[in-house]
Design a protein around this motif. Structure first.
Motif, short mmCIF file in Angstrom:
data_model
loop_
_atom_site.label_atom_id
_atom_site.label_comp_id
_atom_site.label_asym_id
_atom_site.label_seq_id
_atom_site.Cartn_x
_atom_site.Cartn_y
_atom_site.Cartn_z
N GLY A 1 0.98 -1.17 -0.08
CA GLY A 1 -0.09 -0.04 -0.13
C GLY A 1 0.76 1.20 0.01
O GLY A 1 1.96 1.30 -0.41
N ARG A 2 0.40 2.17 0.86
CA ARG A 2 0.79 3.62 0.44
C ARG A 2 2.01 3.99 1.54
O ARG A 2 2.61 5.04 1.53
N ALA A 3 1.99 2.90 2.65
CA ALA A 3 3.07 3.30 3.70
C ALA A 3 4.21 2.26 3.58
O ALA A 3 3.90 0.72 3.38
N PHE A 4 5.22 2.20 4.44
CA PHE A 4 6.09 1.37 4.79
C PHE A 4 5.60 0.78 5.93
O PHE A 4 5.15 -0.33 6.13
N CYS A 5 5.65 1.55 7.07
CA CYS A 5 5.20 1.08 8.35
C CYS A 5 5.04 2.43 9.21
O CYS A 5 5.81 3.07 9.55
N ALA A 6 3.86 2.43 9.93
CA ALA A 6 3.55 3.70 10.92
C ALA A 6 3.96 3.28 12.28
O ALA A 6 3.29 4.22 13.30
N GLY A 7 4.94 2.30 12.55
CA GLY A 7 5.50 2.10 13.79
C GLY A 7 4.20 1.13 14.52
O GLY A 7 3.46 0.57 14.16
N GLN A 8 4.45 1.31 15.98
CA GLN A 8 3.40 0.57 16.95
C GLN A 8 2.10 0.79 16.69
O GLN A 8 1.76 1.91 16.45
N ASP A 9 1.13 -0.22 16.33
CA ASP A 9 -0.10 0.00 16.42
C ASP A 9 -0.71 0.58 17.71
O ASP A 9 -0.77 -0.27 18.56
N LEU A 10 -1.06 1.91 17.73
CA LEU A 10 -1.48 2.29 19.18
C LEU A 10 -2.82 1.80 19.43
O LEU A 10 -3.23 1.93 20.77
N SER A 11 -3.66 0.88 18.55
CA SER A 11 -4.77 0.44 19.06
C SER A 11 -4.66 -1.03 19.54
O SER A 11 -5.51 -1.73 19.86
N ASP A 12 -3.42 -1.70 19.43
CA ASP A 12 -3.07 -3.12 19.60
C ASP A 12 -3.34 -3.16 21.26
O ASP A 12 -2.97 -2.39 22.01
N PRO A 13 -4.13 -4.36 21.83
CA PRO A 13 -4.08 -4.49 23.04
C PRO A 13 -3.05 -4.46 23.99
O PRO A 13 -2.86 -4.21 25.13
N MET A 14 -1.81 -4.81 23.26
CA MET A 14 -0.59 -4.88 24.15
C MET A 14 -0.17 -3.34 24.65
O MET A 14 0.33 -3.38 25.80
N VAL A 15 -0.79 -2.46 23.93
CA VAL A 15 -0.42 -0.94 24.25
C VAL A 15 -1.60 0.17 24.59
O VAL A 15 -1.37 1.20 25.02
#
Ligand code: T3D
Length: 267
Positions: free
Chosen positions: A58-72
């Motif tokens: 898609g249009r990105a490489f990676c936006a870093g940590q998924d801030l909605s992930d249950p881990m964080v």
């Protein structure tokens, strides 16, 4: 059926790993982090792989940590304690960053769009970083009250010097690919439409080269950064001594003397 979060493809001796969560700009869930590390482990253990490319769908490489992930997930209910982000780093980011840095073959990041936070530092930890002209690098950590991770605190000052590293890390501003090349943060910016082909061509070329010595060069640079000059000279002698017995060195020297193209095989 759910799309795989990570795609793996092999062309000749080049293994390409594609982060595949385009709707979330390939942000890292703990699952994707684990899959990427496992895929790198598999590439490291597979003698048919002589170069690895990491890119994004898609249009990105990676936006870093998924801030909605249950881990964080910071969406705390009254009385709940925040999650320990250190555990996320210990369990996922540290092993991933170490895996990239200790690969027995060169690793290329093909940055096809924005690379933010840990996504930026994953790319910067690779051996060569190619980026599309519309790609950008953002040390997004300061904007959410964190410090650079996934190796950023070590990589940034070494790549661009302390003043520029602090500028990038404290302000968290978007750094366009061309500027990233100009300051020596990445290898090269190329037209967007040429990125995938350029990365594959580079990876194919590298896969024909003495990849064992290339991986040793990365490790020597990393280690020498922590040594004084005399100890770095000794490290060079130890490494050169090992490589001097390698099939690749014997082949490279023989091919030179016989005026023919070498055929390297070590890993
Ligand atoms: O707890 C911890 O965080 C520990 C670990 C830390 C390591 C880190 O990586 S910290 C840094 C985390 N990353 C960020 O803070 C970056 C957040 N994202 C952005 O700032 C922007 O999305 C970008 C600058 C990267 C791109 O902006 P733009 O305008 O091109 O896209 P967008 O509209 O913001 O995002 C598109 C979608 O991706 C959107 O979802 P939607 O609204 O279409 O459903 C957005 O929510 C989603 N997305 C982007 N980044 C993340 C994300 N979802 C979850 N986590 C993200 N990091």
């Amino acid at each position: 059926m759910q799309e795989p979060q990570l795609l793996s493809q092999q062309d000749g001796a080049v293994r390409t790993l594609t982060l595949n969560r385009p709707a979330a700009l390939n942000a890292f869930t703990s699952g994707l982090l684990a899959e990427l590390r496992e895929a790198l482990d598999a590439a490291a253990g597979d003698a048919s792989v002589r170069c690895v490319v990491i890119t994004g769908a898609g249009r990105a490489f990676c936006a870093g940590q998924d801030l909605s992930d249950p881990m964080v997930n910071p969406d705390l209910k009254p009385g709940e304690s925040p999650k320990d982000i250190g555990a996320l780093l210990d369990g996922f980011y540290i092993p991933l960053a170490q895996r990239v840095r200790s690969m027995p073959v060169p690793v290329i990041a093909a940055v096809n769009g924005v690379a933010a936070g840990a996504g930026a530092n994953l790319a910067l930890g690779c051996d060569l970083v190619l980026a599309g002209n519309s790609a950008s690098f953002i040390q997004a950590f300061a904007k959410i009250g964190l410090v650079p991770d996934c190796g950023g605190s070590w990589l940034l000052p070494r790549l661009v010097g302390r003043a520029k590293a602090l500028q990038l890390a404290l302000l968290g501003e978007k750094l366009p690919a061309a500027e990233a090349q100009a300051i020596g943060l990445i290898y090269k910016a190329v037209p967007d439409e040429e990125l995938a082909a350029s990365a594959q061509a580079l990876a194919q070329k590298i896969s024909q080269m003495p990849v064992r010595a290339m991986a040793q060069t990365r490790m020597a640079f990393d280690e020498a950064g922590l040594l004084d000059f005399d100890d770095a000279l000794r490290l060079e002698a130890v490494t050169q001594s090992q490589l001097g017995f390698s099939a690749d060195y014997l082949e490279g020297a023989a091919a030179f003397l016989q005026k023919r193209a070498p055929k390297f095989s070590d890993r």
